[in-house]
Design a protein around this motif. Structure first.
Motif, PDB file in Angstrom:
ATOM      1  N   ASN A 640     -36.017 -89.109 -13.917  1.00  0.00           N
ATOM      2  CA  ASN A 640     -35.604 -90.096 -14.914  1.00  0.00           C
ATOM      3  C   ASN A 640     -36.403 -89.995 -16.207  1.00  0.00           C
ATOM      4  N   THR A 641     -37.267 -89.033 -16.275  1.00  0.00           N
ATOM      5  CA  THR A 641     -38.036 -88.848 -17.509  1.00  0.00           C
ATOM      6  C   THR A 641     -37.167 -88.169 -18.543  1.00  0.00           C
ATOM      7  N   PRO A 642     -37.490 -88.358 -19.831  1.00  0.00           N
ATOM      8  CA  PRO A 642     -36.654 -87.791 -20.884  1.00  0.00           C
ATOM      9  C   PRO A 642     -36.525 -86.268 -20.836  1.00  0.00           C
ATOM     10  N   ILE A 643     -37.609 -85.582 -20.511  1.00  0.00           N
ATOM     11  CA  ILE A 643     -37.577 -84.127 -20.572  1.00  0.00           C
ATOM     12  C   ILE A 643     -36.681 -83.540 -19.491  1.00  0.00           C
ATOM     13  N   VAL A 644     -36.546 -84.272 -18.365  1.00  0.00           N
ATOM     14  CA  VAL A 644     -35.670 -83.793 -17.275  1.00  0.00           C
ATOM     15  C   VAL A 644     -34.228 -84.140 -17.586  1.00  0.00           C
ATOM     16  N   ARG A 645     -34.007 -85.339 -18.098  1.00  0.00           N
ATOM     17  CA  ARG A 645     -32.646 -85.779 -18.349  1.00  0.00           C
ATOM     18  C   ARG A 645     -32.064 -85.126 -19.582  1.00  0.00           C
ATOM     19  N   ALA A 646     -32.905 -84.620 -20.495  1.00  0.00           N
ATOM     20  CA  ALA A 646     -32.417 -84.141 -21.785  1.00  0.00           C
ATOM     21  C   ALA A 646     -31.533 -82.900 -21.670  1.00  0.00           C
ATOM     22  N   GLU A 650     -28.384 -82.118 -13.489  1.00  0.00           N
ATOM     23  CA  GLU A 650     -27.700 -81.534 -12.320  1.00  0.00           C
ATOM     24  C   GLU A 650     -27.669 -80.008 -12.402  1.00  0.00           C
ATOM     25  N   ILE A 651     -27.424 -79.484 -13.603  1.00  0.00           N
ATOM     26  CA  ILE A 651     -27.420 -78.016 -13.759  1.00  0.00           C
ATOM     27  C   ILE A 651     -28.821 -77.456 -13.536  1.00  0.00           C
ATOM     28  N   THR A 652     -29.828 -78.227 -13.926  1.00  0.00           N
ATOM     29  CA  THR A 652     -31.214 -77.790 -13.666  1.00  0.00           C
ATOM     30  C   THR A 652     -31.473 -77.700 -12.173  1.00  0.00           C
ATOM     31  N   TYR A 653     -31.032 -78.723 -11.415  1.00  0.00           N
ATOM     32  CA  TYR A 653     -31.187 -78.652  -9.954  1.00  0.00           C
ATOM     33  C   TYR A 653     -30.453 -77.440  -9.382  1.00  0.00           C
ATOM     34  N   CYS A 654     -29.247 -77.205  -9.890  1.00  0.00           N
ATOM     35  CA  CYS A 654     -28.459 -76.050  -9.409  1.00  0.00           C
ATOM     36  C   CYS A 654     -29.188 -74.746  -9.689  1.00  0.00           C
ATOM     37  N   LEU A 655     -29.796 -74.669 -10.875  1.00  0.00           N
ATOM     38  CA  LEU A 655     -30.536 -73.445 -11.222  1.00  0.00           C
ATOM     39  C   LEU A 655     -31.733 -73.256 -10.303  1.00  0.00           C
ATOM     40  N   LEU A 656     -32.481 -74.307 -10.058  1.00  0.00           N
ATOM     41  CA  LEU A 656     -33.657 -74.193  -9.190  1.00  0.00           C
ATOM     42  C   LEU A 656     -33.265 -73.807  -7.755  1.00  0.00           C
ATOM     43  N   SER A 855     -41.784 -73.377 -16.761  1.00  0.00           N
ATOM     44  CA  SER A 855     -43.226 -73.568 -16.922  1.00  0.00           C
ATOM     45  C   SER A 855     -43.580 -74.499 -18.090  1.00  0.00           C
ATOM     46  N   PRO A 856     -42.905 -74.408 -19.276  1.00  0.00           N
ATOM     47  CA  PRO A 856     -43.253 -75.370 -20.349  1.00  0.00           C
ATOM     48  C   PRO A 856     -42.979 -76.817 -19.946  1.00  0.00           C
ATOM     49  N   LYS A 857     -41.869 -77.042 -19.271  1.00  0.00           N
ATOM     50  CA  LYS A 857     -41.520 -78.406 -18.865  1.00  0.00           C
ATOM     51  C   LYS A 857     -42.494 -78.923 -17.824  1.00  0.00           C
ATOM     52  N   CYS A 858     -42.838 -78.073 -16.857  1.00  0.00           N
ATOM     53  CA  CYS A 858     -43.794 -78.508 -15.829  1.00  0.00           C
ATOM     54  C   CYS A 858     -45.150 -78.818 -16.469  1.00  0.00           C
ATOM     55  N   ASN A 866     -48.026 -87.843 -21.549  1.00  0.00           N
ATOM     56  CA  ASN A 866     -47.908 -88.659 -22.731  1.00  0.00           C
ATOM     57  C   ASN A 866     -46.870 -88.120 -23.706  1.00  0.00           C
ATOM     58  N   LEU A 867     -46.581 -86.837 -23.566  1.00  0.00           N
ATOM     59  CA  LEU A 867     -45.566 -86.236 -24.425  1.00  0.00           C
ATOM     60  C   LEU A 867     -44.170 -86.418 -23.858  1.00  0.00           C
ATOM     61  N   ASN A 868     -44.128 -86.826 -22.593  1.00  0.00           N
ATOM     62  CA  ASN A 868     -42.826 -86.978 -21.915  1.00  0.00           C
ATOM     63  C   ASN A 868     -42.339 -88.418 -22.088  1.00  0.00           C
ATOM     64  N   CYS A 869     -42.103 -88.817 -23.400  1.00  0.00           N
ATOM     65  CA  CYS A 869     -41.603 -90.161 -23.694  1.00  0.00           C
ATOM     66  C   CYS A 869     -40.603 -90.091 -24.828  1.00  0.00           C
ATOM     67  N   ARG A 870     -39.773 -91.078 -24.873  1.00  0.00           N
ATOM     68  CA  ARG A 870     -38.661 -91.045 -25.817  1.00  0.00           C
ATOM     69  C   ARG A 870     -39.152 -91.107 -27.260  1.00  0.00           C
ATOM     70  N   ASN A 871     -40.145 -91.984 -27.575  1.00  0.00           N
ATOM     71  CA  ASN A 871     -40.619 -92.135 -28.932  1.00  0.00           C
ATOM     72  C   ASN A 871     -41.220 -90.840 -29.472  1.00  0.00           C
ATOM     73  N   HIS A 872     -42.006 -90.223 -28.653  1.00  0.00           N
ATOM     74  CA  HIS A 872     -42.632 -88.966 -29.095  1.00  0.00           C
ATOM     75  C   HIS A 872     -41.575 -87.894 -29.352  1.00  0.00           C
TER      76      HIS A 872
END
Length: 884
Positions: A640-646, A650-656, A855-858, A866-872
C-alpha cells in the motif's frame, strides 16, 4: 674302397611264410675324410654306419617272434624274414628287390627252381625313394604259384611296409611307413597304397600352426637339392604365404653320393657359403628342414665341417623344426659332431608308445646270436669300436668281449626305447599278420561250408589279402588301436617333440604337443626347453621388430610382405595386437586410450548435482529464488505504499513470480535427462520468460500511456488501466504457448545420447526434436525483449517520479546482451557445458531483471522509508517537471 655290390648283408630267419624288406640304410659306404692340423688330406676307407637304424631290424625281428609266439594269430603257420640293405642307392635297391623275386641268390625273376622262400611281404625303407624303386619292380612282375601246395607253400607277393596293391598287374598288397613321393599317389599306377603313418598334409598344417603359434614369420627353409626337396619346398612355400609367413631363404643342400663328392664339396667354398648364410641371417632364428635321412646326413656333414672350421658356435641359437622322418642319430663318421647345435629343436613324430618286452628283447642280444645275423655283427663292431674274435682282418683291433651292453651306447647311436619309425614297423608286421590270419580263416570257413571240406583247397591268390588288409583293425600290445582310413592311411596323430641335448652327447625327448586331423593342434609351451642362448625366452624370428599395439604395419617397397615399417594409428583409431594390418575404431561406447592400444569405456556426460559445476549452478538458482521470494515478500508487505502502487502492483507481482519460476526452472536442466524433463525444459523456460518480458513490456507501455494521458484533451486516457497491461501479458504469453504446443505436437524433445561429439564421453542430452521450433521460441523471446528495450529506451526521460523505464532499459540491455552471446556460445559447446551455458544465461538474465528493476525500489522501501511517501514524491515530481 669296399664295393657294396658284393656285400648283400642278408638276414635270414625262414619259416612257412616270409616277410622280406629293405632296412633304412643301415650301412652306407663312403670314403670318410679325416682332417688333422696338417692341411694335407688323409683318406681312410670306412663305412658310414647308421647305428640307430639297426633298431628297425630288431623291431621287425621282435614283431615276427611275437606273432609266432601268439597262438591266436596264424596258429598253424610261422613267419620268417629276409633283410637286405638299400645303401641309399637306386641300383642296389633294384638289385635286392629282384633278389626277393629270385631263387638261389641268382636274379632270375619268375623262375622257381629248387629251394625258394615263401615270400609274403616286402618291407620298404624309411626313405621314400627306396620304396619307390622297390614298387616300380614289384608292380611289374607276377610271382609263380605252386598249384598243389597248401597255404604255407604259396607265394603271396609284397605286403610291405612300403607297398602297393594292384589287381591287374602285380597282384601285390603294400603297406609303408614312409611318406610318398607324388607319383606314389597315382591311382592308375598304384591303385591301393597303405601307410603306417598319418596323412602327410597334417604334418604340413602342424608346421604352419607351430610357426603361427610362436609368431615366427621370417624362417629359413633347408632341403636337399633333389626331387624330395623340390616337393617339400613346393608344398610348404604356398602354405607359408597363405598364412603370412615369409621364407627368408630357401637353401638347397648339394647332393653327394660318393667320397669324391664329399671331398670336392669340402675343398670348395660351398660349405662356407652355407655357414655364412646361417650366420649372416641373424634375424632368422627358425629353420624348417625336410628331415629325410639323406637330407639330415648332408646337413650334419656341413655342420661337422663348420665345426672343424671353428664356425659351429656361429650357428648356435637356432630353432630347428624337423619333419617326421627325423630321428636324432649320428653315423660313425660324425661321432665328433657337437649335437648341442640341435638343442631345443622341435620335430614331428608319428604317435607311438612303449612296447612291452621290447627292452627285454634288446637285453638278451649278443654279437654271436643268431649266427646268421650279418647285420648284428657289423653293428656291434661299429657301435662298440671293436672287432669280434672271428673277424677277418690283418690289423690288431680291440677285441669285443660280447658282454658290451646296448644301454651303454649314447642315445644318438642307439636307444633302448622303441623309436617312432621302429614302432611303425612293429605295427606294420602285426597288420600284415592280422590280415593273413583273417584271410586264412575266411578261406578255411569257405572250404568247410561250400565244399564240405572234402576237396583240396584251391590256391590262394595274392590279391586276396587286400580286403582283409583294408579292414584290419586291432589293438597292439601297447594298447594303441591300429586301423586304416578310406585312403589307406593310418588313423593316428603326430606328436610334437622337443629335443634336449646334454654335454655327454646324449639327448632326451620331451613330448610338448600334438597335431592331428583338421585344425586340431595342442602345444604346451611351458614344457619346451629352448637353446641356452635364448635364456628360456621364446625366440623371435621376424624380418623386423614387431609393430606394437598402437601401430599398424606398412609395407616396404620391394621387400617381402613380412618386412614392413610401423605406422602410428591415426587419431581416433587403435590396434590392440602386434603386427596388425590396419587400425580400427573403437565401438561407440568406448574411446582410444593415450597409447591407442586399447579402448576404454566412455563416461556418461550430463550435468549432475554431484559435480562442482552442477552444485554451483543449483546453489545460484536457489539463492536467486530466495532473493526473489524475499523481494516478493517485501512488495506484498509494503503493497500500500506509494512506490509499490505507483507502477501497477499486480503486474509487479506477476513479474516477480515469473522471475521466481525462471530461477526454479533451471533445476529441470540439472541431472540426467528424462523424458518428462526433456519435454518441460525449453517449453517451461520459454513460457515463463515470455511472461516476465511481457510484464516489463506492459509496465513500460503503461508508463508511456500514463504520461500521454496527462496532456489536456488526450484521447489516450481511456487506454490507461490494468486491462491493457493484462492484455499485453496474456496475449504475449499465449503466442509463446501456442508455438510450444505446435513444437510438442510435431517433434517434441526426447532423451538421447551422443557418442561422437566428445571422444571420451557419451553425452546424455535432450534432443530438441525440432531445432527450428527451438529457435522460434528463442527468437520470439528476443523479439519481445527487443520491443521492450526500444519502448523503455524511448520512455526513459519521461518526467514522472514513478517512471521505471530507465531501469527497465538497463535490465533489457543486459537481458539482450546475455541472450545474444548465448547463441554462439551454445552452439560451440557440447555436453554438460552446453546445458550449463543455458542455465547460466537463464540465471544471469533473470538476475539482471531482478536487480535492475527491483533493487532501487527495495533500497527506498527498506533503507529509505522516508522517501516512500506521497508528499516527497509530489515535490520530486514537480521539481523534475520544472527541470524539463
Amino acid at each position: 674302397m669296399i664295393d657294396p655290390l658284393y656285400i648283400p648283408h642278408e638276414y635270414y630267419l625262414t619259416g612257412d611264410l616270409t616277410i622280406g624288406g629293405m632296412t633304412s640304410q643301415l650301412l652306407t659306404y663312403f670314403e670318410v675324410l679325416l682332417f688333422t692340423e696338417d692341411p694335407k688330406r688323409k683318406q681312410v676307407d670306412e663305412p658310414m654306419i647308421v647305428l640307430k637304424n639297426f633298431q628297425h631290424v630288431l623291431a621287425l625281428v621282435f614283431a615276427v617272434k611275437e606273432v609266432n609266439k601268439n597262438p591266436k594269430i596264424l596258429s598253424n603257420v610261422s613267419l620268417g624274414f629276409q633283410i637286405y640293405d638299400s645303401y641309399f642307392n637306386a641300383m642296389l635297391t633294384n638289385q635286392n628287390t629282384l633278389n626277393f623275386l629270385s631263387t638261389l641268390k641268382r636274379i632270375i625273376p619268375n623262375y622257381s627252381c629248387d629251394f625258394q622262400t615263401n615270400l609274403m611281404a616286402v618291407i620298404g625303407g624309411l626313405d621314400s625313394e627306396t620304396s619307390f624303386h622297390m614298387a616300380n619292380i614289384l608292380s611289374i612282375y607276377k610271382i609263380p604259384q605252386s598249384s598243389k601246395k597248401a597255404l604255407n607253400d604259396q607265394t603271396l607277393a609284397d605286403a610291405s611296409l612300403f607297398g602297393i596293391i594292384s589287381y591287374e598287374r602285380s597282384h601285390k598288397s603294400t603297406v609303408t611307413y614312409c611318406f610318398f613321393v607324388p607319383v606314389m599317389k597315382d591311382n592308375a599306377k598304384f591303385p591301393i597304397v597303405y601307410q603306417m603313418v598319418p596323412n602327410e598334409e597334417n604334418q604340413y598344417k602342424g608346421i604352419i600352426q607351430l610357426l603361427l603359434h610362436f609368431q615366427w614369420t621370417w624362417v629359413g627353409i633347408v632341403a636337399l637339392d633333389d626331387d624330395q626337396g623340390d616337393r617339400f619346398v613346393q608344398i610348404l612355400t604356398p602354405l607359408l604365404s597363405q598364412n603370412g609367413i615369409c621364407p627368408a631363404f630357401i637353401h638347397r643342400l648339394q647332393i653327394f653320393t660318393a667320397s669324391e663328392d664329399m671331398t670336392d664339396i669340402f675343398y670348395t667354398s660351398r660349405p662356407r657359403e652355407i655357414l655364412r648364410l646361417l650366420v649372416n641371417k641373424t634375424e632368422v632364428k627358425v629353420f624348417v628342414t625336410n628331415a629325410d635321412p639323406h637330407t639330415v646326413m648332408v646337413l650334419k656333414w656341413f655342420l661337422y665341417l663348420g665345426q672343424m672350421e671353428e664356425m659351429s658356435e656361429a650357428v648356435m641359437g637356432r630353432v630347428w623344426i624337423m619333419t617326421a622322418q627325423w630321428d636324432f642319430s649320428l653315423q660313425t663318421f660324425d661321432r665328433l659332431l657337437n649335437i648341442k647345435v640341435f638343442h631345443g629343436a622341435l620335430s614331428f613324430t608319428v604317435k607311438s608308445k612303449e612296447v612291452p618286452e621290447f627292452q627285454n628283447f634288446l637285453h638278451i642280444l649278443h654279437p654271436h646270436w643268431p649266427e646268421e645275423d650279418e647285420f648284428l655283427r657289423v653293428f656291434w663292431e661299429a657301435a662298440f669300436d671293436c672287432l669280434l674274435s672271428d673277424s677277418n682282418t690283418d690289423e690288431e683291433p680291440g677285441q669285443c668281449t660280447g658282454e658290451e651292453k646296448l644301454e651303454s651306447l649314447p642315445s644318438p647311436f642307439f636307444e633302448m626305447s622303441m623309436t617312432a619309425q621302429s614302432y611303425s614297423i612293429y605295427n606294420a608286421v602285426h597288420a600284415i599278420a592280422q590280415a593273413l590270419h583273417a584271410m586264412y580263416s575266411a578261406r578255411n570257413k569257405y572250404m568247410e561250408v561250400i565244399q564240405g571240406g572234402n576237396m583240396e583247397s584251391p590256391i590262394l591268390q595274392p590279391w586276396e589279402i587286400y580286403p582283409f588288409l583294408r579292414s584290419t583293425s586291432f589293438n597292439n600290445s601297447a594298447g594303441d588301436l591300429v586301423h586304416f582310413n578310406a585312403k589307406g592311411e593310418l588313423e593316428t596323430a603326430f606328436d610334437i617333440v622337443n629335443w634336449v641335448t646334454f654335454p655327454n652327447q646324449t639327448f632326451s625327448r620331451v613330448k610338448v604337443g600334438e597335431a592331428s586331423r583338421g585344425s586340431e593342434f595342442i602345444l604346451n609351451d611351458e614344457f619346451i626347453t629352448w637353446h641356452k642362448t635364448f635364456n628360456q625366452v621364446v625366440p623371435l624370428s621376424v624380418c623386423n621388430d614387431n609393430c606394437l599395439p598402437g601401430y599398424s604395419i606398412k609395407k616396404k617397397d620391394g621387400e617381402p610382405f613380412c618386412c614392413y615399417i610401423c605406422a602410428l594409428c591415426p587419431e581416433g583409431k587403435i590396434s590392440d595386437q602386434k603386427d596388425m594390418a590396419d587400425c580400427f575404431k573403437c565401438p561407440e561406447h568406448e574411446y582410444p586410450n593415450k597409447d591407442q592400444d586399447q579402448c576404454l569405456p566412455k563416461v556418461l556426460n550430463f550435468l549432475s548435482y554431484g559435480e562442482p559445476l552442477g552444485i554451483t549452478l543449483a546453489s545460484l538458482a536457489s539463492s536467486f529464488s530466495l532473493v526473489t521470494v524475499l523481494v516478493l515478500g517485501i512488495f506484498i508487505k509494503y503493497r500500500n505504499t506509494p512506490i509499490v502502487r505507483a507502477n501497477n502492483r499486480e503486474i509487479t507481482y506477476c513479474l516477480l513470480i515469473s522471475l521466481l519460476f525462471c530461477f526454479l526452472c533451471t533445476f529441470l536442466f540439472i541431472g540426467k535427462p528424462q523424458k518428462l524433463t526433456c519435454l518441460l525444459r525449453q517449453t517451461t523456460f520459454g513460457i515463463i520468460f515470455s511472461i516476465a518480458v511481457s510484464s516489463l513490456l506492459a509496465k513500460t507501455i503503461t508508463v508511456v500511456l500514463a504520461f500521454m494521458a496527462t496532456k489536456p484533451g488526450s484521447q489516450i486516457r481511456k487506454w490507461v488501466g490494468k486491462r491493457l497491461a493484462y492484455s499485453i501479458v496474456i496475449s504475449s504469453t499465449m503466442i509463446q504457448a501456442g508455438m510450444c504446443t505446435v513444437w510438442m505436437s510435431i517433434a517434441p524433445p526426447f532423451p538421447d545420447t551422443d557418442s561422437h561429439s566428445i571422444m571420451k564421453h557419451i553425452i546424455v542430452e535432450c534432443n530438441e526434436g525440432s531445432i527450428i521450433m527451438f529457435y522460434c521460441v528463442l527468437g520470439y523471446l528476443g523479439f519481445l525483449a527487443t520491443v521492450t528495450f526500444i519502448v523503455a529506451f524511448l520512455a526513459r526521460k519521461l518526467p514522472n517520479t514513478f517512471n521505471e523505464a530507465k531501469f527497465i532499459t538497463f535490465s533489457m540491455l543486459m537481458f539482450c546482451s546475455v541472450w545474444l552471446s548465448f547463441v554462439p556460445t551454445y552452439l560451440s559447446t557440447k555436453g554438460k557445458h552446453m546445458v550449463a551455458v543455458e542455465i547460466f544465461s537463464i540465471l544471469s538474465s533473470g538476475a539482471g531483471l531482478l536487480g535492475c528493476v527491483f533493487s532501487p525500489k527495495c533500497y527506498i522501501i527498506v533503507l529509505r522509508p522516508n522517501l516512500n511517501c506521497r508528499n516527497h514524491l509530489i515535490i520530486r515530481n514537480a521539481f523534475t517537471t520544472k527541470s524539463l
